[in-house]
Design a protein around this motif. Structure first.
Motif, PDB file in Angstrom:
ATOM      1  N   ILE A   1      11.626 -13.397 -54.052  1.00 41.38           N
ATOM      2  CA  ILE A   1      11.523 -14.836 -53.825  1.00 41.38           C
ATOM      3  C   ILE A   1      11.734 -15.607 -55.122  1.00 41.38           C
ATOM      4  CG2 ILE A   1       9.936 -16.680 -53.150  1.00 41.38           C
ATOM      5  CD1 ILE A   1       8.829 -14.744 -51.039  1.00 41.38           C
ATOM      6  N   SER A   2      11.160 -15.114 -56.202  1.00 41.68           N
ATOM      7  CA  SER A   2      11.354 -15.823 -57.477  1.00 41.68           C
ATOM      8  C   SER A   2      12.807 -15.746 -57.927  1.00 41.68           C
ATOM      9  CB  SER A   2      10.423 -15.264 -58.551  1.00 41.68           C
ATOM     10  OG  SER A   2      10.731 -13.919 -58.842  1.00 41.68           O
ATOM     11  N   ALA A   3      13.490 -14.640 -57.663  1.00 43.55           N
ATOM     12  CA  ALA A   3      14.907 -14.524 -58.040  1.00 43.55           C
ATOM     13  C   ALA A   3      15.779 -15.456 -57.193  1.00 43.55           C
ATOM     14  CB  ALA A   3      15.373 -13.082 -57.884  1.00 43.55           C
ATOM     15  N   LEU A   4      15.494 -15.544 -55.896  1.00 40.60           N
ATOM     16  CA  LEU A   4      16.258 -16.455 -55.042  1.00 40.60           C
ATOM     17  C   LEU A   4      16.030 -17.912 -55.431  1.00 40.60           C
ATOM     18  CD1 LEU A   4      15.851 -14.793 -51.540  1.00 40.60           C
ATOM     19  CD2 LEU A   4      17.932 -14.999 -52.895  1.00 40.60           C
ATOM     20  N   ALA A   5      14.797 -18.260 -55.752  1.00 42.31           N
ATOM     21  CA  ALA A   5      14.509 -19.636 -56.161  1.00 42.31           C
ATOM     22  C   ALA A   5      15.215 -19.967 -57.472  1.00 42.31           C
ATOM     23  CB  ALA A   5      13.004 -19.831 -56.311  1.00 42.31           C
ATOM     24  N   THR A   6      15.218 -19.033 -58.395  1.00 44.72           N
ATOM     25  CA  THR A   6      15.893 -19.251 -59.664  1.00 44.72           C
ATOM     26  C   THR A   6      17.398 -19.398 -59.469  1.00 44.72           C
ATOM     27  OG1 THR A   6      14.189 -18.060 -60.870  1.00 44.72           O
ATOM     28  CG2 THR A   6      16.322 -18.269 -61.946  1.00 44.72           C
TER      29      THR A   6
END
Length: 72
Positions: free
Chosen positions: A16-21
């Motif tokens: 999720i953090s990679a997709l948001a970034t």
């Protein structure tokens, strides 16, 4: 079953953090390229703005490690 849920939680923390970034950096990149076309002297500021969201992935990685090592 508990180990599977822990692994899924760690994967979600990074995923999720990679997709948001990625989403944020695409927006910054699009705006940055437009700004660079008009003012080339903004190059350093745009690079910094692109680097700042990367800390979100690093924090997601730290959370994933904490999740995995919490039940070791």
């Amino acid at each position: 079953m508990e180990r599977v849920l822990i692994a899924v939680a760690a994967a979600l923390a990074i995923g999720i953090s990679a997709l948001a970034t990625a989403w944020v950096q695409s927006r910054i990149g699009a705006a940055g390229s437009g700004a660079l076309a008009e003012k080339p002297e903004l190059r350093g500021a745009i690079i910094v703005m692109l680097a700042i969201p990367e800390t979100l992935v690093i924090l997601g990685f730290v959370v994933a490690v904490l999740i995995l090592l919490g039940k070791a």
